[in-house]
Scaffold this active site. Structure first.
Site, short mmCIF file in Angstrom:
data_model
loop_
_atom_site.label_atom_id
_atom_site.label_comp_id
_atom_site.label_asym_id
_atom_site.label_seq_id
_atom_site.Cartn_x
_atom_site.Cartn_y
_atom_site.Cartn_z
CB CYS B 135 -0.59 -9.77 -16.94
SG CYS B 135 0.41 -9.52 -18.50
CB CYS B 138 1.70 -7.35 -17.22
SG CYS B 138 0.13 -7.72 -18.19
CG ASP B 139 2.33 -8.34 -13.13
OD1 ASP B 139 2.26 -7.26 -13.58
OD2 ASP B 139 1.25 -8.63 -12.94
#
Lengths: 105, 317
Positions: B135, B138-139
């Protein structure tokens, strides 16, 4: 959940007498928003066993770097100043409880 | 305990659209959205530029929030829990949730989507969250000024690579073929990005690093030559598999592993069970095709309910 920061991490987490779980999170992280209420519940149900606190990775780069956080939500359990368990990624409540079982019993 | 007319499992475009239609048909649908990723895969993307009606684009999480509100506006009840088991054998289907609740329903709309595919390497799970990610939104933040890699050749790989250049100094895209599967517009955008470098005809065969990812072992599939690439992050975007574990042994699957449906309908091998979205679709897999198939499932469920004998209808009265 109490917020901890780069400034209070030493005292609130590393210097704590009991078990502390730190939830590394950010505003922009959808899975963090999903896991946060689950951690609140676990913290409330096991208040005598574990203290759950959160650390905003955007505002606290020093602690985030120190623990090499590269994915969130990251949940780290500390005991006596030692980092003893890491869980990365959101999980449903039963799965989180299972992974944290040794700290909740 | 009352028997529901429709229980919808899944909260992507297929699930929420089925909710909108089923609610407007007065079927009082219950939608089980999951406890940790309500809204599904689109909540992990950024700009959605190809959903009709949004000429300026819309953020994936915002689009899903709007769909949820639209489903709720007409009376869909959304439950934030996970389905742990399903019993589709009787006239009344049983849906068991994580908190132990059992929902009974005359029809089930199965719209669980798909789950990210893994590379299948020994250290993949160990390094997940320590440099290995599925992701980018997300990261990606954690890879500021780093050198990272994306593996894959489809739209999601191009989107992730392009997004990651906001943070990273350099993004390698590793693809096992010599051409991309991604749409033209996504390809052009990636090719034009000076921070992206393509490594063609190459597979990732190993992950190195003790505490965190440090390197990849690559193999050129044409020459067989192996090499090492130092990166601190690897984003895996090699597609997804239909999420069918709840219905194994209960619903017929296709050779692609998707739930088998009759013709252009959403009817599965079990009467009263309908399937929609990526879990039935090995080919198109778009937000708008998933939404459309959610519509089909709601209408099929409505027709099925209308065809039931009065004695069964009364159970859900």
């Amino acid at each position: 959940m109490t917020d901890v920061t780069d400034a209070t991490f030493e005292q609130e987490v590393l210097g704590a007498t009991g078990t502390v779980l730190v939830d590394f999170w950010a505003e922009w992280c959808g899975p963090c928003r999903a896991v946060s209420p689950i951690l609140d519940q676990i913290g409330a149900e096991h208040a005598e066993k574990i203290r759950i606190v959160k650390l905003n990775v955007d505002d606290n780069p020093e602690t985030t770097m120190r623990y090499q956080i590269t994915g969130i939500p990251a949940m780290k359990v500390f005991r006596g100043g030692q980092d003893v368990k890491t869980i990365v990624g959101a999980r449903p409540k039963p799965a989180l409880e299972a992974e944290l079982a040794e700290f909740l019993a | 305990m009352s028997v529901h007319q429709v229980v919808i499992i899944g909260s992507g475009p297929a699930g929420y659209t089925a909710g909108i239609y089923a609610a407007r048909a007065d079927l009082s649908p219950i939608l089980v959205a999951s406890s940790i990723d309500p809204g599904g895969e689109l909540t992990k993307t950024t700009e959605v530029e190809n959903f009709p009606g949004f000429p300026k684009g819309i953020m994936g999480p915002d689009l899903m929030e709007e769909m949820r509100q639209q489903a709720e506006r007409f009376g869909t009840r959304v439950i934030y829990d996970d389905v742990v088991s399903l019993d589709l054998s009787g006239d009344v289907k049983r849906v068991t949730l994580g908190d132990g609740t059992v929902l009974e329903a005359l029809t089930v709309i199965f719209a669980t989507g798909s789950a990210y595919r893994k590379l299948g390497l020994p250290d993949e799970d160990r390094l997940s969250g320590h440099g290995v990610s599925w992701c980018a939104t997300c990261d990606g933040f954690f890879f500021r000024e780093r050198v990272i890699a994306v593996v894959g050749g489809g739209d999601s790989a191009m989107e992730e690579a392009t997004f990651l250049t906001r943070f990273a100094d350099k993004v390698y895209v590793i693809h096992r073929k010599h051409e991309l599967r991604a749409s033209k517009v996504m390809q052009d955008r990636a090719f034009a990005n000076p921070k992206i470098e393509f490594i063609w005809d190459t597979e990732v065969i190993g992950l190195g690093g003790d505490e965190a990812l440090q390197s990849l072992t690559l193999r050129n599939v044409v020459t067989g030559a192996e090499s090492t690439l130092e990166v601190s992050g690897l984003f895996i975007a090699i597609g997804a598999d239909p999420r069918t574990h709840l219905v194994h042994g209960q619903l017929e699957l296709t050779e692609h592993g998707t739930v088998a449906v009759a013709g252009r309908s959403s009817r599965t091998s079990v009467p009263g069970v309908f399937a929609a979205g990526d879990v039935v679709d090995p080919t198109y897999r778009q937000a708008v095709t998933a939404a459309a198939s959610g519509t089909v499932a709601a209408i099929d469920a409505e027709h099925y309910l209308a065809s039931l004998p009065a004695s069964m209808k009364e159970m859900a009265a």
